[in-house]
Enzyme design. Sequence first.
Site, mmCIF file in Angstrom:
data_model
loop_
_atom_site.group_PDB
_atom_site.id
_atom_site.type_symbol
_atom_site.label_atom_id
_atom_site.label_comp_id
_atom_site.label_asym_id
_atom_site.label_seq_id
_atom_site.Cartn_x
_atom_site.Cartn_y
_atom_site.Cartn_z
ATOM 1 C CG ASN A 108 -1.772 1.247 1.338
ATOM 2 O OD1 ASN A 108 -2.470 1.587 0.396
ATOM 3 N ND2 ASN A 108 -1.707 1.940 2.468
ATOM 4 C CG HIS A 110 -0.241 6.286 4.581
ATOM 5 N ND1 HIS A 110 -1.614 6.253 4.732
ATOM 6 C CD2 HIS A 110 0.235 7.173 5.499
ATOM 7 C CE1 HIS A 110 -1.958 7.099 5.707
ATOM 8 N NE2 HIS A 110 -0.861 7.657 6.190
ATOM 9 C CB SER A 142 5.284 5.104 3.942
ATOM 10 O OG SER A 142 5.679 6.194 4.758
HETATM 11 C C1 GRF Z 1 -2.639 8.795 -2.797
HETATM 12 O O1 GRF Z 1 -2.364 9.996 -2.119
HETATM 13 C C2 GRF Z 1 -2.283 7.629 -1.924
HETATM 14 O O2 GRF Z 1 -1.195 7.888 -1.070
HETATM 15 C C3 GRF Z 1 -3.507 7.426 -1.106
HETATM 16 O O3 GRF Z 1 -4.588 7.715 -1.972
HETATM 17 C C4 GRF Z 1 -4.131 8.594 -2.998
HETATM 18 C C5 GRF Z 1 -4.424 7.913 -4.309
HETATM 19 O O4 GRF Z 1 -4.287 8.760 -5.341
HETATM 20 N N1 GRF Z 1 -3.592 6.079 -0.607
HETATM 21 P P1 GRF Z 1 -4.502 8.167 -6.820
HETATM 22 O O5 GRF Z 1 -5.890 7.566 -6.879
HETATM 23 O O6 GRF Z 1 -3.442 7.127 -7.048
HETATM 24 O O7 GRF Z 1 -4.342 9.358 -7.721
#
Ligand code: GRF
Length: 209
Positions: A108, A110, A142
């Site tokens: 994932n 984050h 991360s």
């Molecule tokens: C990103 O900021 C990611 O860190 C978080 O959700 C957002 C996803 O953005 N988990 P995208 O859909 O990839 O543009």
Amino acid sequence: MKRLAVLASGSGSNLQAIIDAIKNKDLTDVEIAIVISNKKDAYALERANLNNIKSIFLNPKNFNSNEDFDKKIVGILKTQDVDLIVLAGYLKILTGTLINAFENKIINIHPALLPDFGGKGMYGKKVHEAVLKNNEKESGCSVHYVTLGIDEGPVICQKKVPILPDDTVDTLAARVLEEEHKLIVEGVKLALSCKVIACKDPTKYNISS
Ligand code: GRF
């Protein structure tokens, strides 16, 4: 050829970063087998279609429980012979049904420097709001393995970004997102290269600013 499944609920810019990395051969011997979303209108699904990548919308309302929903995903991923699952802006909390079926094969991304500013309710702009409210001097992003605890899995890699005096939630979010698009590719490489279930020493892969 390593096969990825990408789970996304939103715009899919991190998915696009993986697509582009494959196209420009920054990621080799890797293909995206399928994109799955729990949101019918997720632009991530459109990005998949535009790139001839199999995609599926699974409506949570059609399932009796989160476990049944995840069981469906497990079934799809097993048939797709997936090596690694990437959560790229996937806003549904995974149940043990999925996590245990792909132990240490789910990562994932984050938008913060875990373990800080992670956990239940810490997603999207809420993360950056909390970082700014805390008067942090830096933030970042991360990539970590997904475990049952939210945002608690071993960190694979991180990237720091500075916080500027006049930063707003939006300016900070944009700066972090720009780094996410590089880090997600790094995280895929590292997760696919780790021979052990979780990098024994994920700190050794930390990529500081
Ligand atoms: C990103 O900021 C990611 O860190 C978080 O959700 C957002 C996803 O953005 N988990 P995208 O859909 O990839 O543009």
